[in-house]
Scaffold this motif. Structure first.
Motif, PDB file in Angstrom:
ATOM      1  N   CYS A   1       0.829  -1.208   0.000  1.00  0.00           N
ATOM      2  CA  CYS A   1       0.000   0.000   0.000  1.00  0.00           C
ATOM      3  C   CYS A   1       0.868   1.266   0.000  1.00  0.00           C
ATOM      4  O   CYS A   1       0.375   2.370  -0.187  1.00  0.00           O
ATOM      5  CB  CYS A   1      -0.928   0.011   1.215  1.00  0.00           C
ATOM      6  SG  CYS A   1      -1.949  -1.456   1.343  1.00  0.00           S
TER       7      CYS A   1
ATOM      8  N   ILE B   1      -2.047   1.944  -8.673  1.00  0.00           N
ATOM      9  CA  ILE B   1      -3.179   1.022  -8.480  1.00  0.00           C
ATOM     10  C   ILE B   1      -4.406   1.566  -9.215  1.00  0.00           C
ATOM     11  O   ILE B   1      -4.819   2.715  -8.975  1.00  0.00           O
ATOM     12  CB  ILE B   1      -3.489   0.848  -6.975  1.00  0.00           C
ATOM     13  CG1 ILE B   1      -2.291   0.196  -6.275  1.00  0.00           C
ATOM     14  CG2 ILE B   1      -4.756   0.024  -6.770  1.00  0.00           C
ATOM     15  CD1 ILE B   1      -2.379   0.174  -4.764  1.00  0.00           C
TER      16      ILE B   1
ATOM     17  N   CYS C   1      -0.811   4.946   0.113  1.00  0.00           N
ATOM     18  CA  CYS C   1      -2.188   5.136  -0.349  1.00  0.00           C
ATOM     19  C   CYS C   1      -2.931   5.990   0.683  1.00  0.00           C
ATOM     20  O   CYS C   1      -2.676   5.884   1.893  1.00  0.00           O
ATOM     21  CB  CYS C   1      -2.845   3.768  -0.482  1.00  0.00           C
ATOM     22  SG  CYS C   1      -4.630   3.859  -0.759  1.00  0.00           S
TER      23      CYS C   1
ATOM     24  N   PHE D   1      -5.648   5.675   1.987  1.00  0.00           N
ATOM     25  CA  PHE D   1      -6.526   4.935   2.904  1.00  0.00           C
ATOM     26  C   PHE D   1      -5.786   4.008   3.858  1.00  0.00           C
ATOM     27  O   PHE D   1      -6.416   3.268   4.604  1.00  0.00           O
ATOM     28  CB  PHE D   1      -7.581   4.165   2.090  1.00  0.00           C
ATOM     29  CG  PHE D   1      -8.413   5.099   1.280  1.00  0.00           C
ATOM     30  CD1 PHE D   1      -9.350   5.898   1.888  1.00  0.00           C
ATOM     31  CD2 PHE D   1      -8.199   5.241  -0.080  1.00  0.00           C
ATOM     32  CE1 PHE D   1     -10.094   6.815   1.172  1.00  0.00           C
ATOM     33  CE2 PHE D   1      -8.932   6.149  -0.817  1.00  0.00           C
ATOM     34  CZ  PHE D   1      -9.890   6.942  -0.187  1.00  0.00           C
ATOM     35  N   LEU D   2      -4.485   4.070   3.821  1.00  0.00           N
ATOM     36  CA  LEU D   2      -3.714   3.246   4.758  1.00  0.00           C
ATOM     37  C   LEU D   2      -3.619   3.993   6.093  1.00  0.00           C
ATOM     38  O   LEU D   2      -2.943   5.011   6.196  1.00  0.00           O
ATOM     39  CB  LEU D   2      -2.316   2.955   4.205  1.00  0.00           C
ATOM     40  CG  LEU D   2      -1.522   1.945   5.020  1.00  0.00           C
ATOM     41  CD1 LEU D   2      -2.147   0.548   4.922  1.00  0.00           C
ATOM     42  CD2 LEU D   2      -0.064   1.891   4.544  1.00  0.00           C
TER      43      LEU D   2
ATOM     44  N   CYS E   1      -5.891  -1.110   5.890  1.00  0.00           N
ATOM     45  CA  CYS E   1      -6.755  -0.396   4.944  1.00  0.00           C
ATOM     46  C   CYS E   1      -8.047   0.032   5.642  1.00  0.00           C
ATOM     47  O   CYS E   1      -8.815  -0.808   6.105  1.00  0.00           O
ATOM     48  CB  CYS E   1      -7.088  -1.294   3.754  1.00  0.00           C
ATOM     49  SG  CYS E   1      -8.146  -0.473   2.545  1.00  0.00           S
TER      50      CYS E   1
ATOM     51  N   ARG F   1     -12.229  -2.252  -0.715  1.00  0.00           N
ATOM     52  CA  ARG F   1     -10.972  -1.974  -1.431  1.00  0.00           C
ATOM     53  C   ARG F   1     -11.104  -2.474  -2.873  1.00  0.00           C
ATOM     54  O   ARG F   1     -11.832  -3.444  -3.126  1.00  0.00           O
ATOM     55  CB  ARG F   1      -9.778  -2.615  -0.713  1.00  0.00           C
ATOM     56  CG  ARG F   1      -9.763  -4.118  -0.741  1.00  0.00           C
ATOM     57  CD  ARG F   1      -8.890  -4.659   0.377  1.00  0.00           C
ATOM     58  NE  ARG F   1      -8.721  -6.114   0.313  1.00  0.00           N
ATOM     59  CZ  ARG F   1      -9.647  -7.003   0.623  1.00  0.00           C
ATOM     60  NH1 ARG F   1     -10.854  -6.618   0.985  1.00  0.00           N
ATOM     61  NH2 ARG F   1      -9.392  -8.297   0.555  1.00  0.00           N
ATOM     62  N   PRO F   2     -10.393  -1.814  -3.778  1.00  0.00           N
ATOM     63  CA  PRO F   2     -10.554  -2.146  -5.197  1.00  0.00           C
ATOM     64  C   PRO F   2     -10.124  -3.577  -5.558  1.00  0.00           C
ATOM     65  O   PRO F   2      -9.367  -4.217  -4.817  1.00  0.00           O
ATOM     66  CB  PRO F   2      -9.634  -1.137  -5.899  1.00  0.00           C
ATOM     67  CG  PRO F   2      -9.431  -0.044  -4.931  1.00  0.00           C
ATOM     68  CD  PRO F   2      -9.503  -0.654  -3.571  1.00  0.00           C
TER      69      PRO F   2
ATOM     70  N   CYS G   1      -6.411  -4.311  -5.419  1.00  0.00           N
ATOM     71  CA  CYS G   1      -5.853  -4.582  -4.093  1.00  0.00           C
ATOM     72  C   CYS G   1      -6.190  -6.012  -3.656  1.00  0.00           C
ATOM     73  O   CYS G   1      -5.361  -6.702  -3.066  1.00  0.00           O
ATOM     74  CB  CYS G   1      -6.398  -3.591  -3.074  1.00  0.00           C
ATOM     75  SG  CYS G   1      -6.089  -1.867  -3.498  1.00  0.00           S
TER      76      CYS G   1
ATOM     77  N   MET H   1      -5.455   5.435  -8.602  1.00  0.00           N
ATOM     78  CA  MET H   1      -5.972   5.841  -7.290  1.00  0.00           C
ATOM     79  C   MET H   1      -5.197   7.005  -6.677  1.00  0.00           C
ATOM     80  O   MET H   1      -5.764   7.934  -6.137  1.00  0.00           O
ATOM     81  CB  MET H   1      -5.978   4.644  -6.345  1.00  0.00           C
ATOM     82  CG  MET H   1      -6.847   4.860  -5.149  1.00  0.00           C
ATOM     83  SD  MET H   1      -7.506   3.368  -4.434  1.00  0.00           S
ATOM     84  CE  MET H   1      -6.039   2.459  -4.083  1.00  0.00           C
TER      85      MET H   1
END
Ligand code: SF4
Ligand code: SF4
Length: 182
Positions: A35, A41, A80, A82-83, A88, A94-95, A98, A165
């Motif tokens: 991440c 990503i 990222c 969102f980490l 996460c 999550r996509p 990922c 992302m």
């Protein structure tokens, strides 16, 4: 969510196949070098809607507050958006990218992208499941005709809808989260 269910089924089956060959999955909660090191990503519009929905309407408590603070201070962030605390914050939504990236044997080193350093240790998702996942998502983009869907999947046409992302303006999400709370 159906697309994620199909993706997860496919990943689970692919991992089981590898484990039957004696391989051991290295991915685990708290391991998050991927991440941080993966900068390209892809995320699809439907996935973005799910992430916005989850962050604004579902996420609660301390994690919600930490994510908002982080989203407002992205300049210095080396990961990222969102980490949070090495996990996460949007794990449930999550996509696909990922969900699909899994590594065997040894956990990734800091800064390592195992896809380039040791491709053999990176799980190859089962194509049938990946295609099925895209197939159930395409009607949400207006591609309802079965033959059209098949063609878009075969030619990879749907990947043109994907965004990177890390390149998106996530700071606006913090404002949306605030607005939802009022
Ligand atoms: S892909 Fe690598 S860094 Fe990410 S969870 Fe798996 S082992 Fe850890
Ligand atoms: S969305 Fe979650 S799993 Fe994917 S890179 Fe960001 S923090 Fe990691």
């Amino acid at each position: 969510m159906d697309g994620y269910l199909i993706t997860d089924q496919g990943i689970s089956e692919a991992i089981s196949r590898e484990e039957k060959q004696g391989r051991k999955l290295a991915c685990a909660r708290g391991c998050a070098s991927c991440c941080k090191s993966h900068e390209t990503i892809p995320v699809y519009p439907l996935e973005l809607m799910g992430m916005f929905w989850y962050a604004t309407e579902v996420l609660e408590g301390e994690l919600r507050e930490k994510l908002k603070t982080q989203l407002r201070n992205l300049e210095a962030l080396q990961s990222c958006s969102f980490l949070v605390d090495n996990a996460c914050a949007l794990h449930v939504v999550r996509p696909m990218a990922c969900r699909s990236f899994n590594v065997f044997n040894t956990q990734c080193a800091v800064g390592e992208d195992a896809y380039y350093t040791r491709r053999d240790d990176v799980l190859t998702p089962i194509k049938k499941y990946t295609d099925d996942a895209f197939n159930v998502m395409l009607p949400f983009y207006g591609v309802k005709n079965k033959a059209e869907r098949r063609k878009m999947i075969k030619t990879g046409g749907m990947h043109q809808m994907a965004k990177v992302m890390r390149e998106l303006n996530w700071s606006s999400l913090a404002d949306k989260m605030d607005a939802f709370e009022k």
